[in-house]
Design a protein around this motif. Structure first.
Motif, short mmCIF file in Angstrom:
data_model
loop_
_atom_site.label_atom_id
_atom_site.label_comp_id
_atom_site.label_asym_id
_atom_site.label_seq_id
_atom_site.Cartn_x
_atom_site.Cartn_y
_atom_site.Cartn_z
N UNK A 8 0.84 -1.20 0.00
CA UNK A 8 0.00 0.00 0.00
C UNK A 8 0.88 1.25 0.00
N UNK A 9 1.96 1.24 0.77
CA UNK A 9 2.85 2.40 0.82
C UNK A 9 3.55 2.62 -0.51
N UNK A 10 3.97 1.55 -1.16
CA UNK A 10 4.60 1.67 -2.47
C UNK A 10 3.60 2.21 -3.49
N UNK A 11 2.37 1.74 -3.43
CA UNK A 11 1.33 2.25 -4.33
C UNK A 11 1.08 3.74 -4.05
N UNK A 12 1.10 4.12 -2.79
CA UNK A 12 0.94 5.53 -2.41
C UNK A 12 2.07 6.38 -2.99
N UNK A 13 3.30 5.90 -2.89
CA UNK A 13 4.45 6.61 -3.48
C UNK A 13 4.33 6.65 -5.00
N UNK A 14 3.84 5.58 -5.58
CA UNK A 14 3.63 5.55 -7.03
C UNK A 14 2.59 6.58 -7.45
N UNK A 18 2.86 9.38 -10.32
CA UNK A 18 1.86 9.62 -11.36
C UNK A 18 1.38 11.07 -11.35
N UNK A 19 1.21 11.64 -10.16
CA UNK A 19 0.81 13.04 -10.05
C UNK A 19 1.89 13.94 -10.63
N UNK A 20 3.16 13.63 -10.33
CA UNK A 20 4.26 14.41 -10.90
C UNK A 20 4.33 14.30 -12.40
N UNK A 21 4.09 13.11 -12.93
CA UNK A 21 4.08 12.93 -14.38
C UNK A 21 2.93 13.69 -15.03
N UNK A 22 1.78 13.68 -14.38
CA UNK A 22 0.64 14.41 -14.91
C UNK A 22 0.92 15.92 -14.90
N UNK A 23 1.51 16.43 -13.80
CA UNK A 23 1.86 17.85 -13.73
C UNK A 23 2.89 18.22 -14.80
N UNK A 24 3.84 17.32 -15.03
CA UNK A 24 4.84 17.54 -16.07
C UNK A 24 4.18 17.69 -17.44
N UNK A 26 0.88 18.29 -18.08
CA UNK A 26 -0.15 19.32 -18.12
C UNK A 26 0.43 20.73 -18.11
N UNK A 27 1.45 20.97 -17.27
CA UNK A 27 2.02 22.30 -17.13
C UNK A 27 3.29 22.52 -17.95
N UNK A 28 3.74 21.46 -18.64
CA UNK A 28 4.97 21.54 -19.44
C UNK A 28 6.16 22.02 -18.62
N UNK A 29 6.31 21.46 -17.43
CA UNK A 29 7.42 21.80 -16.54
C UNK A 29 8.67 21.11 -17.06
N UNK A 30 9.80 21.84 -17.12
CA UNK A 30 11.02 21.22 -17.69
C UNK A 30 11.77 20.33 -16.71
N UNK A 31 11.06 19.56 -15.91
CA UNK A 31 11.63 18.57 -15.01
C UNK A 31 10.92 17.25 -15.27
N UNK A 32 11.61 16.13 -15.10
CA UNK A 32 10.94 14.85 -15.25
C UNK A 32 9.82 14.68 -14.22
N UNK A 34 9.08 12.19 -12.46
CA UNK A 34 9.53 11.50 -11.25
C UNK A 34 10.14 12.48 -10.25
N UNK A 35 10.88 13.47 -10.75
CA UNK A 35 11.48 14.47 -9.87
C UNK A 35 10.40 15.37 -9.29
N UNK A 36 9.40 15.73 -10.09
CA UNK A 36 8.30 16.53 -9.59
C UNK A 36 7.56 15.76 -8.49
N UNK A 37 7.33 14.46 -8.71
CA UNK A 37 6.70 13.63 -7.69
C UNK A 37 7.52 13.57 -6.42
#
Length: 127
Positions: A8-14, A18-24, A26-32, A34-37
């Motif tokens: 459950x904790x690994x899924x929570x971290x995942x 996923x949220x970081x990838x979506x922000x990347x 959606x907002x075209x942030x120049x960071x991967x 995974x780093x945003x997450x």
């Protein structure tokens, strides 16, 4: 039960990944993503929105297998033998110098922060 909690904790971290990838995307942030997450996890931990005990054992499980992820990158270097054959001897001193430079900068920054925090703490005790 312990395995279920770690899962459950690994899924929570995942989910943070996923949220970081979506922000990347959606907002075209120049960071991967995974780093945003990772920054989102750090921010949530810093602001006490996320408790460390909610992710600690899952994070330790991921960290225990982290070296396995370096194997493909190390093997992939073998495809570039022609590049390293001519300049490979230069990589050794570059690695040594950059390691000592990184250690020096990290120690300077940590000492500076420790001194500033010490002065702040001493100043607040006087008041």
């Amino acid at each position: 039960m312990n395995l279920f909690i770690k899962l459950v904790q690994v899924v929570f971290l995942y989910g943070f990944y996923l949220l970081g990838s979506w922000l990347h995307d959606f907002l075209q942030i120049p960071l991967p993503g995974s780093i945003i997450g990772l920054l989102l996890v750090w921010g949530a931990l810093s602001m006490n929105v996320l408790s460390l005990k909610w992710i600690e054992s899952g994070a330790h499980s991921l960290l225990s297998v982290l070296p396995i992820f370096f194997i493909p990158a190390t093997v992939a270097v073998m495809n570039y033998g022609h590049f390293f054959s001519g300049k490979g001897s230069l990589l050794i001193p570059i690695t040594i110098v950059s390691t000592f430079l990184t250690m020096g900068v990290a120690s300077f920054v940590s000492q500076t922060v420790a001194k500033r925090l010490g002065k702040r703490k001493a100043g607040s005790e006087c008041n």
